[in-house]
Design a protein around this motif. Structure first.
Motif, PDB file in Angstrom:
ATOM      1  N   TYR B 177       0.836  -1.197   0.000  1.00 61.11           N
ATOM      2  CA  TYR B 177       0.000   0.000   0.000  1.00 61.11           C
ATOM      3  C   TYR B 177       0.872   1.249   0.000  1.00 61.11           C
ATOM      4  O   TYR B 177       0.643   2.176  -0.781  1.00 61.11           O
ATOM      5  N   SER B 178       1.922   1.259   0.844  1.00 64.16           N
ATOM      6  CA  SER B 178       2.730   2.473   0.907  1.00 64.16           C
ATOM      7  C   SER B 178       3.498   2.666  -0.390  1.00 64.16           C
ATOM      8  O   SER B 178       3.832   3.771  -0.779  1.00 64.16           O
ATOM      9  N   ASP B 179       3.784   1.564  -1.097  1.00 61.41           N
ATOM     10  CA  ASP B 179       4.483   1.704  -2.371  1.00 61.41           C
ATOM     11  C   ASP B 179       3.535   2.078  -3.503  1.00 61.41           C
ATOM     12  O   ASP B 179       3.630   3.146  -4.090  1.00 61.41           O
ATOM     13  N   PHE B 180       2.611   1.166  -3.819  1.00 64.59           N
ATOM     14  CA  PHE B 180       1.904   1.336  -5.078  1.00 64.59           C
ATOM     15  C   PHE B 180       0.690   2.242  -4.992  1.00 64.59           C
ATOM     16  O   PHE B 180       0.240   2.762  -5.996  1.00 64.59           O
ATOM     17  N   LEU B 182       0.338   4.874  -2.298  1.00 64.93           N
ATOM     18  CA  LEU B 182       0.747   6.193  -1.855  1.00 64.93           C
ATOM     19  C   LEU B 182       1.752   6.847  -2.771  1.00 64.93           C
ATOM     20  O   LEU B 182       1.778   8.061  -2.898  1.00 64.93           O
ATOM     21  N   LYS B 183       2.628   6.060  -3.380  1.00 64.12           N
ATOM     22  CA  LYS B 183       3.641   6.716  -4.194  1.00 64.12           C
ATOM     23  C   LYS B 183       3.115   7.048  -5.573  1.00 64.12           C
ATOM     24  O   LYS B 183       3.805   7.667  -6.366  1.00 64.12           O
ATOM     25  N   ASN B 184       1.899   6.641  -5.856  1.00 62.80           N
ATOM     26  CA  ASN B 184       1.265   7.036  -7.094  1.00 62.80           C
ATOM     27  C   ASN B 184       0.701   8.438  -6.877  1.00 62.80           C
ATOM     28  O   ASN B 184      -0.233   8.612  -6.107  1.00 62.80           O
ATOM     29  N   TYR B 187      -3.064   9.115  -6.925  1.00 63.11           N
ATOM     30  CA  TYR B 187      -3.990   8.519  -5.977  1.00 63.11           C
ATOM     31  C   TYR B 187      -4.201   9.502  -4.833  1.00 63.11           C
ATOM     32  O   TYR B 187      -3.248   9.963  -4.215  1.00 63.11           O
TER      33      TYR B 187
END
Lengths: 180, 219
Positions: B177-180, B182-184, B187
Motif C-alpha cells: 500500500y505504501s508503495d503502489f 501512496l507513491k502514485n 492517488y
C-alpha cells in the motif's frame, strides 16, 4: 523476488546528484513562477506537507516502529531513523526547551543543498523548506501537531543548519481506536 | 490453505479496497421441469430458496443464473421478475444455478464501516488501558485478522483458520500500500484505490502467503 525480500535497506540506489539537481530545478522553477521568496517558501512547505503525509506510511511500513510515548522519543526516532533512512544523514538533537516541547535538529550535511549557493536577491528564500513541510505532514498523520522551521541555514551564512521543532498539541479528532 | 479476501478501511471507516480470492464452492446448477419443487421467495433484492433441499441446493441459496445467464437482483437478465418467470410452464425446462449469494459491493461497504465501529469496542472493553482494537475474529469457517496502522488505516484479511503467517502478510500488504498506492501521485488519500500495480502486487503477495502457509508453522 529481489523486490520482495530486501526492502528494509532500500536496495535501489540512486545518484544523489540527480536528486540534488531535481530539487534545484524545482526550486528555481518555483522562483521563476512566483517571483516572491515568501510565496516560494509557502509552496515548498505545501509540497513538503503532501510528501510527508505519504512518506509516513512508507516509514512506518519499513521501520515497524511503534507509537512514540513522548516528544523526546519522537525526536530520537526522527533524527536517528527517519533522517538516516531517507537522507542518509543523522542530525543531532539539541537545545531542548525546559518544558520539553521544543528541540533543534542540527544537520551537518543536507543532500538537498550540495553545490548550492544562494544569490543575494534571494535572501529570504528558505531553500530546504520542503523538509519542514514533510516533517509537519508526517507528524500530523500520527496525530501530532507541530511547528517546524529553519532557524539557521548554512546557505544564508550561518555556521550550521538548524531546524527547530515545536510540539503544539495532540490531534484528538479521528484518533485511531485503541490509542486513547 | 486459502486466503479468502482482503479489505482496506480508511480512517473514517470507509472501504477503500476489497479483493476476493475465493471461488464459492457451494454452487449447483440443475435443470428443472414444471412445476418447480423448491419454494422460492424474495429476500433482500434477491430470490432465495425458502423451502426444499436437494442435490446440493440448500435453504438460503440464491438464484444466481437462469439458463446460463446471470440474474440481476430479483429479475432475469431481460428484466422479467424471476418468480413470475418460473410460474409460467412454457418457460420450462429451465436450468437454474443456485449458490450462496455473494455480497454486493454496497453490503461490503456497510460491513466494513460496521467493523470499523466494532473495532473500537475491543479497546473500550479492555480491563486495562492501552488495549488495541479487535485483532482477530474467529468463526468455524474463517479467521479475520485486522491490523491498524498508527495513521488509522485498517488492513483486514479473511483466511482459513489454519493459515499461518497472516501477521507477516498484513505487514507486507502495508508495504505494498505504501508503495503502489501512496507513491502514485494520482492517488488521493482516503479514496478508493484503483491502481493496477497495487492489484497485481497484492495478488502475488497472497499467492506467496498461501504457498508458505502450506508448510505448517509459518512466522
Amino acid at each position: 523476488m529481489s523486490r520482495q525480500s530486501n526492502r528494509t535497506t532500500d536496495s535501489k540506489k540512486m545518484n544523489s546528484e540527480l536528486f540534488t539537481l531535481t530539487y534545484g530545478a524545482l526550486v528555481t522553477q518555483l522562483c521563476k513562477d512566483y517571483e516572491n521568496d515568501e510565496e516560494v517558501n509557502k509552496q515548498l512547505d505545501k509540497m513538503g506537507y503532501n510528501i510527508g503525509v505519504r512518506l509516513i506510511e512508507d516509514f512506518l511500513a519499513r521501520s515497524s516502529i511503534g507509537r512514540c510515548q513522548d516528544f523526546r522519543e519522537t525526536a530520537d526516532v526522527i533524527a536517528k531513523v527517519a533522517f538516516k533512512m531517507y537522507l542518509g544523514t543523522t542530525p543531532s538533537v539539541t537545545n531542548w526547551s525546559p518544558a520539553g516541547d521544543e528541540f533543534s535538529l542540527i544537520l551537518e550535511s543536507n543532500p538537498l543543498v550540495d553545490f548550492v549557493e544562494l544569490p543575494d536577491n534571494h535572501n529570504t528564500l528558505i531553500y530546504s523548506n520542503l523538509l519542514c513541510g514533510a516533517l509537519r505532514g508526517s507528524l500530523e498523520m500520527v496525530q501530532m501537531a507541530v511547528d517546524v522551521k529553519f532557524v539557521q541555514d548554512t546557505l544564508r551564512g550561518d555556521n550550521v543548519t538548524e531546524i527547530r521543532m515545536k510540539f503544539i498539541k495532540r490531534i484528538e479528532e479521528n484518533l485511531p481506536a485503541g490509542d486513547e | 490453505m486459502v486466503i479468502f479476501s482482503v479489505y482496506l478501511v480508511n480512517k473514517a471507516g470507509g472501504l477503500i479496497y476489497q479483493y476476493d480470492n475465493y471461488v464459492p464452492r457451494a454452487e449447483a446448477e440443475k435443470t428443472f421441469s414444471f412445476p418447480l419443487d423448491l419454494v422460492l421467495k424474495h429476500h433482500d433484492e434477491k430470490v432465495v430458496v425458502s423451502f426444499g433441499q436437494r442435490d446440493g441446493i440448500r435453504v438460503g441459496h440464491a438464484v444466481l443464473s437462469i439458463n446460463g445467464v446471470d440474474v440481476i437482483g430479483k429479475n432475469t437478465a431481460e428484466g422479467k421478475d424471476i418468480l413470475e418467470y418460473l410460474k409460467d410452464a412454457s418457460n420450462y425446462p429451465v436450468s437454474i444455478r443456485f449458490g450462496r449469494a455473494r455480497l454486493s459491493s454496497n453490503e461490503k461497504l456497510m460491513l466494513a464501516s460496521m467493523f470499523h465501529s466494532l473495532f473500537a469496542i475491543g479497546s473500550q472493553l479492555s480491563p486495562d488501558a492501552g488495549s488495541s482494537g479487535i485483532e482477530m475474529l474467529e468463526t468455524d469457517v474463517f479467521k479475520l485478522h485486522c491490523f491498524q496502522t498508527l495513521t488509522g488505516i485498517k488492513f483486514i484479511v479473511l483466511a482459513d483458520p489454519r493459515q499461518s503467517g497472516i501477521d507477516a502478510l498484513l505487514r507486507k500488504i502495508y508495504e505494498i500500500y505504501s508503495d503502489f498506492a501512496l507513491k502514485n501521485p494520482f492517488y488521493s488519500l482516503e479514496m478508493p484505490i484503483r491502481c493496477e500495480l497495487f492489484d497485481q502486487n497484492l495478488k502475488s503477495a497472497l499467492e506467496i502467503a498461501e504457498k508458505a502457509g502450506n508448510f505448517g508453522a509459518g512466522s
